[in-house]
Structures are given as C-alpha cells and as structure tokens.
Design a protein around this motif. Structure first.
Motif, PDB file in Angstrom:
ATOM      1  N   PRO A  40       0.823  -1.217   0.000  1.00 50.90           N
ATOM      2  CA  PRO A  40       0.000   0.000   0.000  1.00 50.90           C
ATOM      3  C   PRO A  40       0.854   1.262   0.000  1.00 50.90           C
ATOM      4  O   PRO A  40       1.896   1.326   0.660  1.00 50.90           O
ATOM      5  N   TRP A  41       0.434   2.229  -0.803  1.00 50.65           N
ATOM      6  CA  TRP A  41       0.981   3.587  -0.831  1.00 50.65           C
ATOM      7  C   TRP A  41       2.384   3.701  -1.434  1.00 50.65           C
ATOM      8  O   TRP A  41       2.660   4.608  -2.183  1.00 50.65           O
ATOM      9  N   LEU A  42       3.286   2.792  -1.068  1.00 46.33           N
ATOM     10  CA  LEU A  42       4.668   2.907  -1.516  1.00 46.33           C
ATOM     11  C   LEU A  42       5.105   1.665  -2.269  1.00 46.33           C
ATOM     12  O   LEU A  42       4.695   0.553  -1.943  1.00 46.33           O
ATOM     13  N   THR A  43       5.937   1.853  -3.285  1.00 40.96           N
ATOM     14  CA  THR A  43       6.595   0.745  -3.964  1.00 40.96           C
ATOM     15  C   THR A  43       8.073   0.817  -3.612  1.00 40.96           C
ATOM     16  O   THR A  43       8.755   1.785  -3.954  1.00 40.96           O
ATOM     17  N   VAL A  44       8.550  -0.193  -2.898  1.00 41.38           N
ATOM     18  CA  VAL A  44       9.923  -0.214  -2.396  1.00 41.38           C
ATOM     19  C   VAL A  44      10.833  -0.814  -3.463  1.00 41.38           C
ATOM     20  O   VAL A  44      10.600  -1.925  -3.934  1.00 41.38           O
ATOM     21  N   VAL A  45      11.881  -0.066  -3.840  1.00 39.47           N
ATOM     22  CA  VAL A  45      12.795  -0.505  -4.891  1.00 39.47           C
ATOM     23  C   VAL A  45      14.231  -0.220  -4.459  1.00 39.47           C
ATOM     24  O   VAL A  45      14.524   0.879  -3.985  1.00 39.47           O
ATOM     25  N   PRO A  46      15.136  -1.190  -4.589  1.00 39.67           N
ATOM     26  CA  PRO A  46      16.556  -0.886  -4.341  1.00 39.67           C
ATOM     27  C   PRO A  46      17.024   0.217  -5.279  1.00 39.67           C
ATOM     28  O   PRO A  46      16.693   0.218  -6.472  1.00 39.67           O
ATOM     29  N   ARG A  47      17.778   1.152  -4.749  1.00 50.46           N
ATOM     30  CA  ARG A  47      18.207   2.303  -5.553  1.00 50.46           C
ATOM     31  C   ARG A  47      18.967   1.860  -6.801  1.00 50.46           C
ATOM     32  O   ARG A  47      18.820   2.438  -7.875  1.00 50.46           O
ATOM     33  N   ALA A  48      19.763   0.795  -6.663  1.00 53.55           N
ATOM     34  CA  ALA A  48      20.552   0.328  -7.801  1.00 53.55           C
ATOM     35  C   ALA A  48      19.685  -0.246  -8.913  1.00 53.55           C
ATOM     36  O   ALA A  48      20.146  -0.405 -10.050  1.00 53.55           O
TER      37      ALA A  48
ATOM     38  N   LEU B  41      17.579 -15.809 -23.157  1.00 55.61           N
ATOM     39  CA  LEU B  41      16.137 -15.602 -23.255  1.00 55.61           C
ATOM     40  C   LEU B  41      15.775 -14.303 -22.554  1.00 55.61           C
ATOM     41  O   LEU B  41      15.733 -14.231 -21.323  1.00 55.61           O
ATOM     42  N   VAL B  42      15.538 -13.273 -23.328  1.00 57.20           N
ATOM     43  CA  VAL B  42      15.240 -11.959 -22.760  1.00 57.20           C
ATOM     44  C   VAL B  42      14.025 -11.361 -23.441  1.00 57.20           C
ATOM     45  O   VAL B  42      13.738 -11.641 -24.606  1.00 57.20           O
ATOM     46  N   GLY B  43      13.321 -10.543 -22.694  1.00 59.97           N
ATOM     47  CA  GLY B  43      12.192  -9.833 -23.252  1.00 59.97           C
ATOM     48  C   GLY B  43      12.633  -8.678 -24.120  1.00 59.97           C
ATOM     49  O   GLY B  43      13.811  -8.290 -24.120  1.00 59.97           O
ATOM     50  N   PRO B  44      11.686  -8.069 -24.843  1.00 61.99           N
ATOM     51  CA  PRO B  44      12.053  -7.029 -25.807  1.00 61.99           C
ATOM     52  C   PRO B  44      12.368  -5.676 -25.196  1.00 61.99           C
ATOM     53  O   PRO B  44      12.807  -4.774 -25.910  1.00 61.99           O
ATOM     54  N   ARG B  45      12.135  -5.510 -23.884  1.00 60.57           N
ATOM     55  CA  ARG B  45      12.372  -4.187 -23.290  1.00 60.57           C
ATOM     56  C   ARG B  45      13.120  -4.315 -21.975  1.00 60.57           C
ATOM     57  O   ARG B  45      12.721  -5.073 -21.095  1.00 60.57           O
ATOM     58  N   ALA B  46      14.217  -3.560 -21.877  1.00 60.17           N
ATOM     59  CA  ALA B  46      14.948  -3.479 -20.613  1.00 60.17           C
ATOM     60  C   ALA B  46      14.208  -2.516 -19.686  1.00 60.17           C
ATOM     61  O   ALA B  46      13.827  -1.419 -20.095  1.00 60.17           O
ATOM     62  N   MET B  47      14.017  -2.945 -18.442  1.00 64.91           N
ATOM     63  CA  MET B  47      13.216  -2.174 -17.507  1.00 64.91           C
ATOM     64  C   MET B  47      13.945  -2.009 -16.179  1.00 64.91           C
ATOM     65  O   MET B  47      14.709  -2.884 -15.765  1.00 64.91           O
ATOM     66  N   GLY B  48      13.669  -0.905 -15.518  1.00 63.38           N
ATOM     67  CA  GLY B  48      14.048  -0.775 -14.130  1.00 63.38           C
ATOM     68  C   GLY B  48      13.039  -1.502 -13.275  1.00 63.38           C
ATOM     69  O   GLY B  48      11.898  -1.751 -13.708  1.00 63.38           O
ATOM     70  N   LEU B  49      13.432  -1.850 -12.071  1.00 64.00           N
ATOM     71  CA  LEU B  49      12.508  -2.598 -11.214  1.00 64.00           C
ATOM     72  C   LEU B  49      11.284  -1.759 -10.864  1.00 64.00           C
ATOM     73  O   LEU B  49      10.192  -2.297 -10.680  1.00 64.00           O
ATOM     74  N   ASP B  50      11.446  -0.444 -10.781  1.00 63.40           N
ATOM     75  CA  ASP B  50      10.301   0.414 -10.489  1.00 63.40           C
ATOM     76  C   ASP B  50       9.259   0.345 -11.600  1.00 63.40           C
ATOM     77  O   ASP B  50       8.064   0.216 -11.343  1.00 63.40           O
ATOM     78  N   ASP B  51       9.718   0.408 -12.847  1.00 65.28           N
ATOM     79  CA  ASP B  51       8.807   0.303 -13.985  1.00 65.28           C
ATOM     80  C   ASP B  51       8.122  -1.067 -14.001  1.00 65.28           C
ATOM     81  O   ASP B  51       6.915  -1.187 -14.252  1.00 65.28           O
ATOM     82  N   TYR B  52       8.900  -2.108 -13.739  1.00 63.34           N
ATOM     83  CA  TYR B  52       8.373  -3.476 -13.723  1.00 63.34           C
ATOM     84  C   TYR B  52       7.259  -3.607 -12.675  1.00 63.34           C
ATOM     85  O   TYR B  52       6.173  -4.143 -12.947  1.00 63.34           O
ATOM     86  N   LEU B  53       7.508  -3.100 -11.473  1.00 64.62           N
ATOM     87  CA  LEU B  53       6.524  -3.220 -10.397  1.00 64.62           C
ATOM     88  C   LEU B  53       5.281  -2.381 -10.675  1.00 64.62           C
ATOM     89  O   LEU B  53       4.160  -2.788 -10.340  1.00 64.62           O
ATOM     90  N   GLN B  54       5.459  -1.214 -11.272  1.00 60.33           N
ATOM     91  CA  GLN B  54       4.296  -0.387 -11.585  1.00 60.33           C
ATOM     92  C   GLN B  54       3.410  -1.066 -12.633  1.00 60.33           C
ATOM     93  O   GLN B  54       2.182  -0.951 -12.590  1.00 60.33           O
TER      94      GLN B  54
ATOM     95  N   ALA C 134       1.721   4.000  -7.174  1.00 58.31           N
ATOM     96  CA  ALA C 134       2.266   4.317  -5.850  1.00 58.31           C
ATOM     97  C   ALA C 134       3.567   5.096  -5.996  1.00 58.31           C
ATOM     98  O   ALA C 134       4.216   5.064  -7.047  1.00 58.31           O
ATOM     99  N   LYS C 135       3.929   5.796  -4.939  1.00 61.95           N
ATOM    100  CA  LYS C 135       5.210   6.496  -4.940  1.00 61.95           C
ATOM    101  C   LYS C 135       6.348   5.493  -4.810  1.00 61.95           C
ATOM    102  O   LYS C 135       6.208   4.460  -4.157  1.00 61.95           O
ATOM    103  N   ILE C 136       7.461   5.817  -5.424  1.00 61.10           N
ATOM    104  CA  ILE C 136       8.634   4.957  -5.378  1.00 61.10           C
ATOM    105  C   ILE C 136       9.511   5.354  -4.198  1.00 61.10           C
ATOM    106  O   ILE C 136       9.842   6.531  -4.025  1.00 61.10           O
ATOM    107  N   TRP C 137       9.871   4.374  -3.395  1.00 66.93           N
ATOM    108  CA  TRP C 137      10.805   4.600  -2.288  1.00 66.93           C
ATOM    109  C   TRP C 137      12.094   3.861  -2.632  1.00 66.93           C
ATOM    110  O   TRP C 137      12.144   2.633  -2.620  1.00 66.93           O
ATOM    111  N   ALA C 138      13.111   4.628  -2.960  1.00 70.05           N
ATOM    112  CA  ALA C 138      14.399   4.048  -3.337  1.00 70.05           C
ATOM    113  C   ALA C 138      15.194   3.722  -2.076  1.00 70.05           C
ATOM    114  O   ALA C 138      15.579   4.605  -1.316  1.00 70.05           O
TER     115      ALA C 138
END
Length: 431
Positions: free
Chosen positions: A167-175, A209-222, A233-237
């Motif tokens: 809820p409210w926040l999406t937690v993502v490692p800064r890296a 075996l890779v998908g067609p788009r490289a993504m950051g974890l924040d984009d993936y989770l959203q 949700a807001k991203i918390w790095a």
C-alpha cells in the motif's frame, strides 16, 4: 518426440511441460518421488533426486525410449543434501553422460542469465553449462532473465508481485532504478524449448532468453500494480547498504527468495547482449512479448490481489501463532504448583494431576511453537496445534464453563485462533 523433463513440476518446468504437450510431444516428468501431478493428467512420471542421482547408472533406466531431455531442475538456496554443486553440476553431468551412452543426443538445459560474481547459484549453473558443452551432444542452453507469468508465480516472482501490491509505496533498491532486467514470459520460455527441440542446431549453442524491453525494477513493479488494478504508488528508493543488510538477513534465515543472488543480479543488472533478441528470432523464430502485452492477454482477478497481499501477511500470522504457543508453554512451566492447583477445575482428582497436565501441555506447546517457527512438517504441526486448541476449548469449556464468560475472552479467543490455523493449513502448499 518422447521427451524427459527434469524439474517438470516447478514454475518454469510446468510451463515447458505444457508447451511440449500442446506441441504434441510425449512427455515424461522426472520428479522427486515420482509423484503424479494432477495438473498434467495422463503424463508419465518417474522418480529422480537431483541431490543424489550423480552417476550415469542412476539415469540410464530413465532414458529408455527417450528422444530428448530437457533439464529444468534447479534450486535458489542450498538446503541439507540439496547443494548447488549436486543439483546444478553433478546430477546434470551424470544425466548427460547417460544420454551419451543411451544415444539420446538432443538436450535442452534451462540455465540462468547473470554474472558468476552474482553468487553461487549463477556460478554453479554456468559450471553445469560448460560441462554440457564439452560433451558430444546437440545441446541448447537457454539463459533466461527474470521469468514471470500472469497465470501464477513462485519464489522471486511471488516476492515481486507482493512488492507491487504494497500500500501507498513501492519499495525498490536504488541500484535497480536503472534498466536492469529484461523480463520474459514463462509461456515464451516454453515456446523457446519447443522450437529448440524441433529445430536442433548444427552444434551446441547458448541462447539468452530476454524480453524485448529493458526495464528498471520500479517500472516493472508499476506494470504489475496496474495489472492488479491498484493505483500508482510512490517509489521509495532503498539505499544499497540497506538492501545488503536485508539480503544477508535473508541468507541467514534461509527462507524465501531474497538473498545475495537476487541482490547481485539487481546491482549488476540481468540484461542480455545487444543482439540477444535478434539471435532468438533468427535461431528459433521467436519474438518474445513485452510485459504489457503478456499481462493484457490475461487480466487479473481478485484472487491475484489476495495472493500478492498475503505474501507478507501470512509469515507474520505464522510467527505470531508460533510465539503465542511458545509463550503459553513458558507460562505453563513458570506457574508455581500452588497457582496451578488454585486454577484447576473441581473435576480433577488431585493437585498433582493438575500439575502434571499443566507441565505436559506446556511442554507440548513449546515443542509445537518451536517446530512452527522452524517450518518442520508444517502441515502436521499446524494440525497438532489445531487439535490442541480444540481439546483445550472443549475440555476447559466443559469442566469449567464459567470461562466462556471470562471478561478477557479466554475461551472465546480460541475461535478466531482456530480460523487462523485453518487458513495457514489451507495455504501451506507452495506449488
């Protein structure tokens, strides 16, 4: 084609089996205990143990009438006899040597994309790949990036879904805010295996075996958050230092997917070579779907939100139940004999009997609480807790019915506790 699939009931393995069956191949599932999985009615199963089947002689009987082998077996954590060296190197090497002796030339191995510095998991997978490439077999080694499916999850994919549902926040490692993964649908992994078997290469090969788009974890989770029907949700790095501490804690606890392997893969990235997608299309005539496309093909349901939200809640419930049983056991042993005698109902013949019952049930409480924390034979332990709770409720409620009117709800509290135990028992199965 008659295909032997190891690790057939796992997250990736089950999708590969489904793809092979859809393509009309005859599949034999090599799994621990030869248990039949009702998800695949009519398929044959043979027993294998990747932790112990480390000689070609153990595999030769299983290769009778087999045309090809697909090895999907793997572990993310070492546990007891399940070591990386045995499961990822020794047992596969024995299987492939048996293939050479039996004349089974086609092999597909599901490996892992990454750098050997990411940890022992990746390093052992790549050692197994090197040994396979040295044998006189026609081998295709497939190294997927993050594998997902809208139709189910396990391990790391379940963790990522749960992170998306916070809820409210999406937690993502800064890296991991930079493009660091190229997610691949598990269904597309299955198609890749089918294509590799039906159109074998001239010589052994390694494909990413890779998908067609490289993504950051924040984009993936959203993306997953939108699929679950949740607002953005807001991203918390989270700083890298904090991620390392949490990863080490995960390694120390030895449960769940969070550990040094996932940390290393996110920090260094889990991306394929620039020409990986073109190579996939040229070699296997495969164009993987984007995450958005794959999710749009399988809309979520309320059960998906339940699963994502319960991922973090259920361990808390389990731990709280275990601590309650441990606390009850400690109190049962610390109560002095006089207090036990005063609290005993009139139906008991003597104070000595009351003390014996109190100490005996306290010991059982301590044992069940400790086993619950350790997750030892969880189904049996939770059933034992439930039976004890039912016994307490019926016994005390019958011998001392006044406790039903206890202002602190001593007996009434047992009812929601029974419901909590039933819930834990219902979701105990992980696959």
């Amino acid at each position: 084609m008659r295909v032997l699939v190891t690790g057939a009931y796992g997250f990736i393995g089950s999708h590969i089996v489904a793809a092979l069956v859809t393509a009309g191949h005859d599949v034999t599932c090599a799994v621990r205990g030869a248990r039949l999985d009702t998800r695949f009615p009519g398929l044959k199963a043979v027993a294998c143990d990747m932790a112990r089947d480390t000689t070609p002689a153990a595999w030769l009987p299983r290769l009778e009438d087999v045309d090809a082998v697909v090895n999907c077996a793997g572990i993310l954590r070492e546990r007891a006899a399940d070591s990386f060296e045995a499961v990822h190197v020794q047992a596969p090497q024995a299987l492939y040597l048996a293939c050479v002796k039996a004349g089974v030339r086609r092999v597909v191995q599901i490996s892992a994309l990454g750098n050997v510095r990411d940890g022992a998991f990746i390093a052992s997978k790549h050692r197994g790949d090197e040994q396979l490439l040295s044998l006189p077999l026609i081998a295709t080694i497939l190294r997927p990036s993050v594998v997902y499916s809208a139709r189910g999850s396990y391990g790391g994919t379940s963790l990522l879904r749960a992170m998306a549902a916070l809820p409210w926040l999406t937690v993502v490692p800064r890296a991991a805010l930079r493009p660091c993964i190229q997610p691949m649908a598990a269904e597309d992994v299955g198609l890749a295996v089918v294509a590799a078997l039906e159109d074998p290469p001239q010589e052994s090969e390694t494909l990413e075996l890779v998908g067609p788009r490289a993504m950051g974890l924040d984009d993936y989770l959203q993306c997953w958050r939108r699929w679950l029907g949740l607002p953005m949700a807001k991203i918390w790095a989270v700083p890298t230092a904090c991620v390392k501490v949490i990863s080490r804690l995960g390694e120390w606890l030895g449960v769940g997917p969070l550990g040094s392997t996932m940390q290393g893969m996110l920090e260094r990235g889990n991306l394929g070579r620039p020409d990986a997608l073109e190579h996939l299309h040229t070699r296997l005539n495969l164009t993987p779907r984007t995450l958005e496309h794959a999710l749009a093909e399988a809309p979520s349901h309320v059960q998906d939100r339940w699963h994502a939200r319960l991922y973090f809640a259920l361990p808390l419930l389990r731990v709280s139940v275990a601590l309650l049983w441990l606390g009850s056991g400690v109190v049962g042993w610390l109560l002095p004999p006089e207090a036990v005698a005063d609290a005993a109902p009139n139906g008991l013949p003597s104070a000595a009997t009351a003390l014996m019952l109190a100490r005996g049930t306290a010991t059982l409480d301590l044992l069940l609480g400790a086993l619950c924390l350790l997750r030892w034979r969880s189904g049996w332990v939770l059933a034992g807790m439930l039976l004890m709770l039912i016994g307490y409720t019926i016994g005390i409620g019958t011998l001392w019915p006044a406790h039903w009117l206890d202002p602190f709800g001593g007996l009434l509290k047992n009812l929601p506790l029974m419901a909590a135990l039933i819930v834990l028992m219902a979701i105990e199965e992980k696959r």
